[in-house]
Scaffold this motif. Structure first.
Motif, PDB file in Angstrom:
ATOM      1  N   ILE A  55       0.853  -1.306  -0.387  1.00  0.00           N
ATOM      2  CA  ILE A  55      -0.003   0.106  -0.081  1.00  0.00           C
ATOM      3  C   ILE A  55       1.158   1.232   0.044  1.00  0.00           C
ATOM      4  CG2 ILE A  55      -2.045   1.514   1.022  1.00  0.00           C
ATOM      5  CD1 ILE A  55      -2.636  -1.783   0.550  1.00  0.00           C
ATOM      6  N   LEU A  56       1.047   2.353  -0.990  1.00  0.00           N
ATOM      7  CA  LEU A  56       1.468   3.508  -0.840  1.00  0.00           C
ATOM      8  C   LEU A  56       0.320   4.787  -0.488  1.00  0.00           C
ATOM      9  CD1 LEU A  56       3.233   1.398  -2.474  1.00  0.00           C
ATOM     10  CD2 LEU A  56       4.175   3.287  -3.922  1.00  0.00           C
ATOM     11  N   SER A  57       1.270   5.415  -0.324  1.00  0.00           N
ATOM     12  CA  SER A  57       0.577   6.563  -0.250  1.00  0.00           C
ATOM     13  C   SER A  57       0.383   7.589  -2.107  1.00  0.00           C
ATOM     14  CB  SER A  57       1.020   7.720   0.302  1.00  0.00           C
ATOM     15  OG  SER A  57       0.962   8.897   0.660  1.00  0.00           O
ATOM     16  N   LYS A  58      -0.550   8.409  -1.823  1.00  0.00           N
ATOM     17  CA  LYS A  58      -0.795   8.080  -3.340  1.00  0.00           C
ATOM     18  C   LYS A  58       0.017   9.723  -3.639  1.00  0.00           C
ATOM     19  CE  LYS A  58      -3.813  10.275  -6.598  1.00  0.00           C
ATOM     20  NZ  LYS A  58      -5.214  11.442  -6.645  1.00  0.00           N
ATOM     21  N   ASN A  59       0.257  10.719  -2.282  1.00  0.00           N
ATOM     22  CA  ASN A  59       0.391  11.484  -2.669  1.00  0.00           C
ATOM     23  C   ASN A  59       2.059  11.812  -2.053  1.00  0.00           C
ATOM     24  OD1 ASN A  59      -1.677  12.886  -2.058  1.00  0.00           O
ATOM     25  ND2 ASN A  59      -1.888  13.130  -0.064  1.00  0.00           N
ATOM     26  N   THR A  60       2.709  10.512  -1.840  1.00  0.00           N
ATOM     27  CA  THR A  60       4.420  10.537  -1.571  1.00  0.00           C
ATOM     28  C   THR A  60       4.774   9.434  -2.012  1.00  0.00           C
ATOM     29  OG1 THR A  60       3.851   9.411   0.304  1.00  0.00           O
ATOM     30  CG2 THR A  60       3.982  11.746   1.288  1.00  0.00           C
ATOM     31  N   LEU A  61       3.892   8.549  -3.004  1.00  0.00           N
ATOM     32  CA  LEU A  61       4.336   7.793  -3.773  1.00  0.00           C
ATOM     33  C   LEU A  61       5.341   6.326  -2.870  1.00  0.00           C
ATOM     34  CD1 LEU A  61       5.038   9.280  -6.817  1.00  0.00           C
ATOM     35  CD2 LEU A  61       3.032   8.182  -6.354  1.00  0.00           C
ATOM     36  N   ARG A  62       5.321   6.311  -1.567  1.00  0.00           N
ATOM     37  CA  ARG A  62       6.110   5.933  -0.993  1.00  0.00           C
ATOM     38  C   ARG A  62       5.375   4.588   0.043  1.00  0.00           C
ATOM     39  NH1 ARG A  62      11.643   7.473  -0.825  1.00  0.00           N
ATOM     40  NH2 ARG A  62      10.899   9.946  -0.841  1.00  0.00           N
ATOM     41  N   ILE A  63       6.103   3.771   0.014  1.00  0.00           N
ATOM     42  CA  ILE A  63       5.313   2.648   1.124  1.00  0.00           C
ATOM     43  C   ILE A  63       4.461   3.003   2.273  1.00  0.00           C
ATOM     44  CG2 ILE A  63       5.260   0.090   1.278  1.00  0.00           C
ATOM     45  CD1 ILE A  63       7.352  -0.007  -1.064  1.00  0.00           C
ATOM     46  N   THR A  64       3.763   2.277   2.358  1.00  0.00           N
ATOM     47  CA  THR A  64       3.223   2.497   3.950  1.00  0.00           C
ATOM     48  C   THR A  64       2.334   1.491   4.271  1.00  0.00           C
ATOM     49  OG1 THR A  64       0.462   2.598   2.898  1.00  0.00           O
ATOM     50  CG2 THR A  64       2.396   4.903   3.177  1.00  0.00           C
ATOM     51  N   ASP A  65       2.391   0.641   4.126  1.00  0.00           N
ATOM     52  CA  ASP A  65       2.093  -1.608   4.763  1.00  0.00           C
ATOM     53  C   ASP A  65       2.867  -2.423   3.335  1.00  0.00           C
ATOM     54  OD1 ASP A  65       1.271  -2.756   6.316  1.00  0.00           O
ATOM     55  OD2 ASP A  65      -0.815  -2.385   5.621  1.00  0.00           O
ATOM     56  N   VAL A  66       2.151  -3.172   4.299  1.00  0.00           N
ATOM     57  CA  VAL A  66       3.176  -4.501   3.116  1.00  0.00           C
ATOM     58  C   VAL A  66       2.845  -5.481   4.030  1.00  0.00           C
ATOM     59  CG1 VAL A  66       5.096  -4.419   4.587  1.00  0.00           C
ATOM     60  CG2 VAL A  66       5.224  -5.422   2.589  1.00  0.00           C
ATOM     61  N   ASN A  67       2.302  -6.141   2.790  1.00  0.00           N
ATOM     62  CA  ASN A  67       1.484  -7.762   3.136  1.00  0.00           C
ATOM     63  C   ASN A  67       2.459  -9.435   4.037  1.00  0.00           C
ATOM     64  OD1 ASN A  67       2.303  -9.426   0.307  1.00  0.00           O
ATOM     65  ND2 ASN A  67       0.198  -9.773   1.360  1.00  0.00           N
ATOM     66  N   PRO A  68       2.390  -9.718   4.916  1.00  0.00           N
ATOM     67  CA  PRO A  68       3.187 -10.798   5.239  1.00  0.00           C
ATOM     68  C   PRO A  68       4.055 -12.051   3.607  1.00  0.00           C
ATOM     69  CG  PRO A  68       1.681 -11.371   6.382  1.00  0.00           C
ATOM     70  CD  PRO A  68       1.303 -10.142   5.567  1.00  0.00           C
ATOM     71  N   PHE A  69       3.440 -11.878   2.931  1.00  0.00           N
ATOM     72  CA  PHE A  69       3.444 -12.704   1.020  1.00  0.00           C
ATOM     73  C   PHE A  69       4.918 -12.190   0.754  1.00  0.00           C
ATOM     74  CE2 PHE A  69       3.578 -14.356  -2.876  1.00  0.00           C
ATOM     75  CZ  PHE A  69       3.274 -15.644  -2.295  1.00  0.00           C
ATOM     76  N   MET A  70       4.698 -10.488   1.031  1.00  0.00           N
ATOM     77  CA  MET A  70       5.679 -10.086   0.675  1.00  0.00           C
ATOM     78  C   MET A  70       6.497  -9.816   1.061  1.00  0.00           C
ATOM     79  SD  MET A  70       5.460  -7.736  -2.361  1.00  0.00           S
ATOM     80  CE  MET A  70       7.103  -7.407  -3.172  1.00  0.00           C
ATOM     81  N   LEU A  71       6.591  -9.779   2.572  1.00  0.00           N
ATOM     82  CA  LEU A  71       8.290 -10.278   3.347  1.00  0.00           C
ATOM     83  C   LEU A  71       9.052 -11.647   2.737  1.00  0.00           C
ATOM     84  CD1 LEU A  71       6.620  -8.780   6.868  1.00  0.00           C
ATOM     85  CD2 LEU A  71       7.681  -7.555   4.543  1.00  0.00           C
ATOM     86  N   GLU A  72       7.790 -12.391   2.641  1.00  0.00           N
ATOM     87  CA  GLU A  72       8.287 -14.034   2.897  1.00  0.00           C
ATOM     88  C   GLU A  72       9.009 -13.835   1.294  1.00  0.00           C
ATOM     89  OE1 GLU A  72       5.311 -17.831   1.590  1.00  0.00           O
ATOM     90  OE2 GLU A  72       5.257 -16.684   3.602  1.00  0.00           O
ATOM     91  N   LEU A  73       8.674 -13.284  -0.010  1.00  0.00           N
ATOM     92  CA  LEU A  73       8.889 -13.474  -1.452  1.00  0.00           C
ATOM     93  C   LEU A  73      10.311 -13.226  -1.397  1.00  0.00           C
ATOM     94  CD1 LEU A  73       8.001 -14.252  -4.337  1.00  0.00           C
ATOM     95  CD2 LEU A  73       6.962 -12.058  -4.431  1.00  0.00           C
ATOM     96  N   LEU A  74      10.441 -11.591  -0.629  1.00  0.00           N
ATOM     97  CA  LEU A  74      11.679 -10.860  -0.584  1.00  0.00           C
ATOM     98  C   LEU A  74      12.667 -11.335   0.246  1.00  0.00           C
ATOM     99  CD1 LEU A  74      11.071  -8.108  -2.592  1.00  0.00           C
ATOM    100  CD2 LEU A  74      10.869  -9.730  -3.482  1.00  0.00           C
ATOM    101  N   GLY A  75      12.113 -11.638   1.554  1.00  0.00           N
ATOM    102  CA  GLY A  75      12.826 -12.434   2.639  1.00  0.00           C
ATOM    103  C   GLY A  75      13.815 -11.284   3.225  1.00  0.00           C
ATOM    104  N   TYR A  76      12.907 -10.076   3.017  1.00  0.00           N
ATOM    105  CA  TYR A  76      12.875  -8.937   4.262  1.00  0.00           C
ATOM    106  C   TYR A  76      12.237  -8.239   4.829  1.00  0.00           C
ATOM    107  CZ  TYR A  76      16.212  -7.132   0.103  1.00  0.00           C
ATOM    108  OH  TYR A  76      16.932  -7.093  -0.809  1.00  0.00           O
TER     109      TYR A  76
END
Ligand code: ADP
Length: 550
Positions: A55-76
């Motif tokens: 999830i990104l803020s439309k104004n800043t284009l920066r990530i505000t939330d990330v789900n567990p699968f994304m963490l699992e996928l990239l390992g960060y």
């Protein structure tokens, strides 16, 4: 999050809560509860999804939330993502690429990238598909990116592509092997046939030599019959090769099926009579002209009748009946009272190399090609062929169906064949044909329609006859045991002028061209369509000046 909902099934609750109550406070409570339910639902999807979600803020284009699968996928860890722009976690090449994707997203409200490489913390690349869209979250516009690991799909597609390459190369290999097999069969057939020609020539010479003892003459005839059978089998092999290669070509012309049937019946009659088989020919079809290749149709009917004669015991019966169907097609039905065909064989009978078994078949031999060739030929004529049998020793029936065409004007009232009186003028004909049975039948028919015929089976014999008689016409086969029809015509012309008509085998286009060049007026394809022959003779006789007539 309200206590009452946590840990229970929000769906059941949501349904249970919706009740028509008139109180505004209660209604607000209900609305709040519904909102809470949908938040739980969304959260659960977010947490459990097997797609990465950012999830990104439309104004800043920066990530505000990330789900567990994304963490699992990239390992960060989560902290790695929060506050970063997409290009900083490697989704886009650089800031400019990221910016242009975001511009597109803001413009269309939606973007999709099919196959982007995304690096995990070990440096391993994951092919991903990214779908991003913009939506409102509590009046705040946010961007949601769904990131799907398509590694498995890409792997599968690559595997499929690799398989296709393998499949393609094995298909090419199979085609090469099949072409090599075809070439081999063609060469083999040619090589097998070539030595038979001089043997046949020698035997034919013996057969006509006056000083050969009678017993040896019979042996020579027996040898010739067997060699001719051998040549026929080789021709069948060649035909099958042509059919398999899709190289079967037909010389279509307006053809009278009745002529074909009468002619074939004449040829197999001796086999049928030798076994005292009762043979009935009923040409009932009123519409019996087809657009066909006479030589090939002849081959089909000959095959069926030959089989009927082969598989019918002494004193049995064979009938050949023609009829017209409601759709205007013509059927020819050949029924015999012979060995019949067992049900398991009847399904395969039209496949090449299929034969029945048992001593009977072994006794008669054959390659199991005749019916496969017949079917291919009938199909090429737009027709069909079917076999039926009640079973062993119950006889067999073969039905050939062909589309018909209109009869030509002049034969609209079908003339019986051979015609009762001489059509045109009586000619003195020198018939040169090495196939003795064919020569005999043709000679007989020509005589019946009023011509005088002398038969020669060899060039030598033809030359000697020409020295003793004068002929109006030479009717000659091209391939002869001791030479060819073209040379024969040259030699005869040295004795005096003589018009000539050539008899050629099917598919021998180069022979036909040579015949024309050598001075043959016309050519007829073997086996000869007698009605056509008769027409040619009438035309020819009419073109002769009075003085030349006998
Ligand atoms: P072949 O030249 O070996 O006879 P065909 O293709 O003409 O090959 O026939 C294939 C097989 O079909 C034969 O071996 C025989 O078993 C069966 N067959 C064909 N015609 C008849 C028939 N009229 N009666 C019984 N069996 C037949």
């Amino acid at each position: 999050m309200p206590e009452s909902i946590q840990g229970s099934d929000p769906h059941t609750h949501a349904d249970a809560i919706v009740e028509p109550v008139g109180d505004p406070i209660t209604e607000r409570r209900i609305a709040e509860d519904l909102l809470a339910v949908s938040e739980v639902r969304y959260r659960r999807l977010f947490e459990a999804a097997r797609d990465g979600i950012l999830i990104l803020s439309k104004n800043t284009l920066r990530i505000t939330d990330v789900n567990p699968f994304m963490l699992e996928l990239l390992g960060y860890p989560r902290a790695y993502f929060i506050g970063k722009e997409l290009w900083e976690i490697g989704i886009f090449r650089d800031k400019a690429a990221s910016q242009s994707a975001m511009d597109k997203l803001l413009e269309n409200g939606f973007i999709r990238f099919e196959d982007l490489p995304l690096k995990d913390h070990n440096g391993k690349l994951h092919p991903v598909e990214i779908v991003a869209n913009v939506y409102q979250e509590n009046d705040t516009p946010v961007i949601q990116c769904n990131i799907r690991d398509i590694g498995e799909r890409v792997g599968f597609e690559r595997e499929r592509a690799a398989l296709q390459v393998v499949e393609h190369s094995s298909r090419m290999e199979a085609q090469r092997a099949s072409a090599a097999k075809d070439r081999f069969l063609a060469t083999l057939s040619h090589e097998l046939r070539t030595p038979l020609t001089p043997v046949l020539a020698t035997l034919s010479t013996w057969e006509v030599s006056a000083d050969l003892p009678e017993a040896m003459r019979r042996d020579a005839q027996m040898l010739r019959r067997n060699i001719e059978l051998e040549a026929r089998l080789i021709d069948d092999l060649l035909d099958v090769t042509r059919i398999m290669k899709g190289k079967l070509s037909l010389n279509l012309e307006l053809t009278d099926l009745n002529d074909i049937l009468t002619s074939v019946a004449g040829i197999v009659r001796s086999d049928i009579q030798a076994k005292h088989i009762h043979f009935t020919l009923q040409l009932n079809a009123q519409s019996h002209f087809v657009n066909g290749d006479p030589a090939r149709l002849h081959q089909v009917v000959w095959n069926l009748l030959k089989n009927a004669a082969k598989f019918t015991p002494e004193k049995g019966s064979i009938t050949l009946v023609t009829a017209n169907e409601a759709d205007g097609s013509v059927t020819l039905t050949i029924t015999d009272s012979g060995t019949g065909i067992p049900p398991d064989l009847i399904e395969r009978i039209f496949e090449p190399f299929e034969q029945g078994d048992g001593p009977f078949i072994q006794h008669f031999g054959g390659l199991g090609l005749g019916l496969a060739i017949a079917k291919a030929l009938v199909n090429a004529h737009g027709g069909s062929i079917d076999a039926s049998s009640e079973g062993t020793n119950k006889g067999a029936t073969f039905v050939v169906q062909l589309p018909t065409v209109e009869a030509p004007e002049k034969t609209q009232i079908p003339a019986p064949f051979p015609p009762p009186q001489v059509a045109g003028r009586s000619l003195s004909i020198l018939l040169v044909e090495d196939h003795v049975d064919s020569a005999t039948v043709m000679g007989r028919l020509l005589t019946k329609i009023g011509h005088q015929v002398q038969i020669a089976h060899t060039v030598t014999k033809a030359l000697s006859l020409a020295q003793q008689h004068s002929f109006d016409l030479l009717l000659s086969d091209i391939g002869l045991p001791d030479g060819n029809g073209i040379d024969l015509l040259g030699k005869l012309r040295a004795l005096g002028p003589i018009p000539a008509i050539a008899l050629t085998g099917y598919g021998m286009d180069e022979d036909i061209a040579q015949c024309r060049a050598a001075g043959f007026r016309a050519h007829l394809t073997k086996p000869v369509n007698f009605r056509k022959l008769q027409e040619v003779l009438v035309e020819f006789a009419e073109s002769l000046p009075e003085v030349n007539l006998a």
